[in-house]
Motif scaffolding. Structure first.
Motif, mmCIF file in Angstrom:
data_model
loop_
_atom_site.group_PDB
_atom_site.id
_atom_site.type_symbol
_atom_site.label_atom_id
_atom_site.label_comp_id
_atom_site.label_asym_id
_atom_site.label_seq_id
_atom_site.Cartn_x
_atom_site.Cartn_y
_atom_site.Cartn_z
ATOM 1 N N LEU A 96 0.794 -1.228 0.195
ATOM 2 C CA LEU A 96 -0.091 -0.040 0.085
ATOM 3 C C LEU A 96 0.822 1.263 -0.045
ATOM 4 N N LEU A 97 2.075 1.422 0.678
ATOM 5 C CA LEU A 97 2.928 2.325 0.857
ATOM 6 C C LEU A 97 3.619 2.745 -0.547
ATOM 7 N N GLU A 98 3.963 1.380 -1.016
ATOM 8 C CA GLU A 98 4.494 1.624 -2.427
ATOM 9 C C GLU A 98 3.680 2.164 -3.608
ATOM 10 N N GLN A 99 2.284 1.692 -3.375
ATOM 11 C CA GLN A 99 1.301 2.251 -4.454
ATOM 12 C C GLN A 99 1.049 3.678 -4.031
ATOM 13 N N ALA A 100 1.276 4.139 -2.881
ATOM 14 C CA ALA A 100 0.976 5.503 -2.711
ATOM 15 C C ALA A 100 2.286 6.345 -3.316
ATOM 16 N N LEU A 144 6.904 10.240 1.994
ATOM 17 C CA LEU A 144 6.572 8.752 2.402
ATOM 18 C C LEU A 144 6.961 8.745 3.850
ATOM 19 N N HIS A 145 8.020 9.079 4.225
ATOM 20 C CA HIS A 145 8.157 9.183 5.524
ATOM 21 C C HIS A 145 7.518 9.836 6.481
ATOM 22 N N GLN A 202 -4.621 8.896 3.497
ATOM 23 C CA GLN A 202 -5.758 9.831 3.336
ATOM 24 C C GLN A 202 -5.469 11.136 4.074
ATOM 25 N N TYR A 203 -5.002 11.192 5.103
ATOM 26 C CA TYR A 203 -4.683 12.552 5.613
ATOM 27 C C TYR A 203 -3.451 13.226 4.982
ATOM 28 N N ARG A 204 -2.537 12.634 4.170
ATOM 29 C CA ARG A 204 -1.623 13.212 3.387
ATOM 30 C C ARG A 204 -2.400 13.665 2.020
ATOM 31 N N GLN A 205 -3.182 13.016 1.435
ATOM 32 C CA GLN A 205 -3.953 13.328 0.134
ATOM 33 C C GLN A 205 -4.959 14.887 0.590
ATOM 34 N N SER A 206 -5.550 14.708 1.875
ATOM 35 C CA SER A 206 -6.310 15.788 2.273
ATOM 36 C C SER A 206 -5.360 17.020 2.576
ATOM 37 N N ARG A 249 4.180 5.311 -5.791
ATOM 38 C CA ARG A 249 4.132 5.413 -7.357
ATOM 39 C C ARG A 249 3.009 6.321 -7.898
ATOM 40 N N ARG A 250 2.063 6.671 -7.104
ATOM 41 C CA ARG A 250 0.986 7.578 -7.422
ATOM 42 C C ARG A 250 1.372 9.076 -7.206
ATOM 43 N N TRP A 251 1.961 9.432 -6.146
ATOM 44 C CA TRP A 251 2.458 10.601 -5.794
ATOM 45 C C TRP A 251 3.769 11.095 -6.649
#
Length: 75
Positions: free
Chosen positions: A19-23, A34-35, A63-67, A25-27
């Motif tokens: 899940l972290l790796e997916q985020a 990421l840290h 979700q918090y980071r995306q917000s 790649r998206r960002w």
């Protein structure tokens, strides 16, 4: 150094790591982002009395980071 300490003290299972790796790649942002997500996930896990962050903790931190990113874009 802080990133290495975070990696050492915040082990992830395969699902949480994916899940972290997916985020990541998206960002396509800096590793520091990421840290930050991982630090928030560690805090969420601590509050939930989890010994290590789970995928749900990572998802909540993402979700918090995306917000935060969306709010900065709208400002």
């Amino acid at each position: 150094r802080a990133p290495e300490a975070l990696d050492r003290h915040c082990p992830l299972d395969a699902e949480a790591q994916a899940l972290l790796e997916q985020a990541a790649r998206r960002w396509r942002g800096p590793a520091r982002t990421l840290h930050r997500v991982l630090r928030v996930a560690r805090s969420i896990a601590d509050l939930a009395s989890h010994p290590e962050p789970r995928a749900a903790d990572i998802a909540e931190a993402v979700q918090y980071r995306q917000s935060a990113i969306l709010a900065a874009d709208q400002a």
